[in-house]
Scaffold this motif. Structure first.
Motif, mmCIF file in Angstrom:
data_model
loop_
_atom_site.group_PDB
_atom_site.id
_atom_site.type_symbol
_atom_site.label_atom_id
_atom_site.label_comp_id
_atom_site.label_asym_id
_atom_site.label_seq_id
_atom_site.Cartn_x
_atom_site.Cartn_y
_atom_site.Cartn_z
ATOM 1 N N PRO A 55 39.049 30.706 36.241
ATOM 2 C CA PRO A 55 40.208 29.967 36.833
ATOM 3 C C PRO A 55 41.651 30.493 35.901
ATOM 4 O O PRO A 55 42.541 30.686 36.528
ATOM 5 N N GLN A 56 41.234 30.178 34.646
ATOM 6 C CA GLN A 56 42.389 30.403 33.613
ATOM 7 C C GLN A 56 42.652 32.126 33.897
ATOM 8 O O GLN A 56 43.975 32.275 33.607
ATOM 9 N N LEU A 57 41.885 32.943 33.890
ATOM 10 C CA LEU A 57 42.348 34.117 33.979
ATOM 11 C C LEU A 57 42.884 34.641 35.384
ATOM 12 O O LEU A 57 43.925 35.188 35.225
ATOM 13 N N LYS A 58 42.494 33.855 36.532
ATOM 14 C CA LYS A 58 43.244 34.114 37.840
ATOM 15 C C LYS A 58 44.583 33.531 37.529
ATOM 16 O O LYS A 58 45.822 33.978 37.834
ATOM 17 N N ALA A 59 44.978 32.271 36.689
ATOM 18 C CA ALA A 59 46.485 31.898 36.587
ATOM 19 C C ALA A 59 47.178 32.864 35.723
ATOM 20 O O ALA A 59 48.285 32.697 36.088
ATOM 21 N N ALA A 60 46.410 33.242 34.883
ATOM 22 C CA ALA A 60 47.502 34.118 33.811
ATOM 23 C C ALA A 60 47.778 35.421 34.618
ATOM 24 O O ALA A 60 48.723 35.997 34.468
ATOM 25 N N GLY A 61 46.889 35.900 35.332
ATOM 26 C CA GLY A 61 46.974 36.804 36.307
ATOM 27 C C GLY A 61 48.018 36.840 37.229
ATOM 28 O O GLY A 61 48.829 37.954 37.787
ATOM 29 N N GLU A 62 48.161 35.766 37.632
ATOM 30 C CA GLU A 62 49.456 35.474 38.822
ATOM 31 C C GLU A 62 50.905 35.688 38.138
ATOM 32 O O GLU A 62 51.612 35.935 38.859
ATOM 33 N N LEU A 63 50.631 35.243 36.880
ATOM 34 C CA LEU A 63 52.101 35.494 36.137
ATOM 35 C C LEU A 63 52.472 37.090 35.691
ATOM 36 O O LEU A 63 53.439 37.611 35.734
ATOM 37 N N PHE A 64 51.194 37.626 35.315
ATOM 38 C CA PHE A 64 51.381 39.151 35.003
ATOM 39 C C PHE A 64 50.165 39.697 35.474
ATOM 40 O O PHE A 64 48.908 39.386 34.750
ATOM 41 N N GLN A 65 49.939 40.622 36.547
ATOM 42 C CA GLN A 65 48.883 40.940 37.113
ATOM 43 C C GLN A 65 48.022 41.762 36.220
ATOM 44 O O GLN A 65 48.449 42.699 35.297
ATOM 45 N N VAL A 89 43.934 43.987 27.385
ATOM 46 C CA VAL A 89 43.857 43.904 28.997
ATOM 47 C C VAL A 89 43.658 42.582 29.797
ATOM 48 O O VAL A 89 43.772 42.560 30.942
ATOM 49 N N LEU A 90 42.720 41.741 29.083
ATOM 50 C CA LEU A 90 42.072 40.690 29.739
ATOM 51 C C LEU A 90 43.107 39.415 29.736
ATOM 52 O O LEU A 90 43.576 39.070 28.816
ATOM 53 N N PRO A 91 43.599 39.105 31.019
ATOM 54 C CA PRO A 91 44.356 37.851 30.841
ATOM 55 C C PRO A 91 43.696 36.783 30.166
ATOM 56 O O PRO A 91 42.584 36.443 30.265
ATOM 57 N N SER A 92 44.696 35.927 29.613
ATOM 58 C CA SER A 92 44.074 34.622 28.711
ATOM 59 C C SER A 92 44.908 33.407 29.252
ATOM 60 O O SER A 92 46.289 33.735 29.342
#
Length: 349
Positions: A55-65, A89-92
């Motif tokens: 869930p946290q990775l997806k939220a960060a990925g919405e800001l910066f893919q 490379v991994l969203p955080s």
């Protein structure tokens, strides 16, 4: 917040292996760019990582893919959440925490954007923003919020940018940047190189790129032909942060560039947890030199919002570079610098 343009429909590994012929050397990189990993769940599954953080990775990925080429994933150790390539490379979830002193435009490039596509800060050289996306989205990218949509040029705007370059008689060098300029087709880049080569006061064409590191198939005959085919001296500045990024395919690609007469330099970013040790930096310099590349700059982090967890303080940074000086020959010690808005050059630390 800039929304990076989406790549074409992703092609599965099965389709490539069974339903379509092997791509030619000139097209392989395009196939890889259409098959990027952009789903955090897929990334976690491929690398055998804990799904609880999804869930946290997806939220960060919405800001910066999330964007990662599969050849780069092959160099990441499965099951290791602290792998230095993975951390880049991994969203955080830490990207979601606003940090005082960090901003969306840490280098104030908006003030140095005289015409669309041009960033002109330093005497004798300027940047052409030739692409609005990269092959890989590095989580510390200082342009993660750059207004690429305002600098994505049509043909008439390209002419405006070229006219600006023609009118700046003190320019000697144009730097293709982005995003990553090498996500553009060789036909487009060849046309641009030809236009720049016809401007008499220019004598160098420089490319800043991460593509030969993350997807080395991009170095093909078509690219080498246009990049080395004009009177402009070709310079390529790579962005490599860790020795593990350099495998046999990367060394082969860099060897082709050197054999074609391209000057190869590297600039790294000092990143906590990735390369903030004497051993990691020494290994990187040695691996670069073995591949025919000279270390050039070691950048202190540009303070872009979302990247604070990568920052290494100046005292530690200076100590690390001093350790390198005592360990390595001078030509393998990169210059430790910070880019400060409105300064006329990089600032040595």
């Amino acid at each position: 917040m800039i929304q990076h343009r989406q790549p074409p429909r992703e092609i599965t590994a099965t389709e490539i292996a069974t339903d379509s012929p092997q791509p030619s050397a000139e097209r392989r990189w395009q196939e890889e760019m259409s098959d990027l990993v952009s789903d955090p769940q897929e990334l976690l599954e491929l690398l055998q990582l804990d799904q609880q953080q999804l869930p946290q990775l997806k939220a960060a990925g919405e800001l910066f893919q999330l964007r990662v080429p599969r050849p780069y994933l092959g160099r990441i150790r499965p099951g290791d959440p602290q792998d230095p390539l993975l951390l880049q490379v991994l969203p955080s979830a830490r990207e979601l925490q606003p940090t005082p002193g960090f901003s969306d435009d840490p280098l104030q490039e908006a003030a140095a954007n005289p015409v669309p596509g041009v960033v002109h800060k330093y005497r004798g050289r300027l940047l052409l923003i030739t692409a609005g996306q990269c092959a890989v989205n590095c989580r510390y990218c200082f342009r993660r919020a750059f207004p690429y949509s305002d600098n994505h040029l049509n043909r008439s705007q390209w002419q405006q940018a070229l006219d600006y370059i023609r009118g700046q008689q003190d320019l000697r060098e144009v730097i293709l940047s982005g995003g990553d300029p090498l996500v553009m087709s060789d036909k487009q880049l060849g046309w641009l190189a030809g236009e720049l080569g016809a401007i008499p006061h220019l004598d160098k064409l420089r490319i800043h790129t991460r593509l030969p590191i993350v997807a080395p198939s991009r170095v093909n005959r078509e690219f080498l032909d246009w990049f080395t085919g004009s009177r402009l001296k070709p310079v390529l500045v790579l962005h490599c942060n860790h020795a593990n990024e350099i495998d046999g395919a990367v060394r082969n690609a860099l060897g082709q560039l050197r054999a074609a007469g391209v000057t190869l330099l590297n600039q790294s970013v000092l990143l906590k947890g990735v390369n903030d040790s004497e051993q990691a930096l020494a290994d990187l310099s040695e691996a670069l030199f073995d591949a025919g590349v000279l270390p050039y700059y070691l950048h202190q982090l540009d303070r872009v919002q979302g990247a604070a967890h990568f920052e290494v303080n100046d005292t530690q940074a200076r100590a690390l570079v001093e350790q390198l000086r005592q360990r390595l020959p001078g030509y393998l010690v990169p210059k430790l610098v910070r880019e400060i808005p409105a300064e006329k050059s990089k600032t040595p630390l």
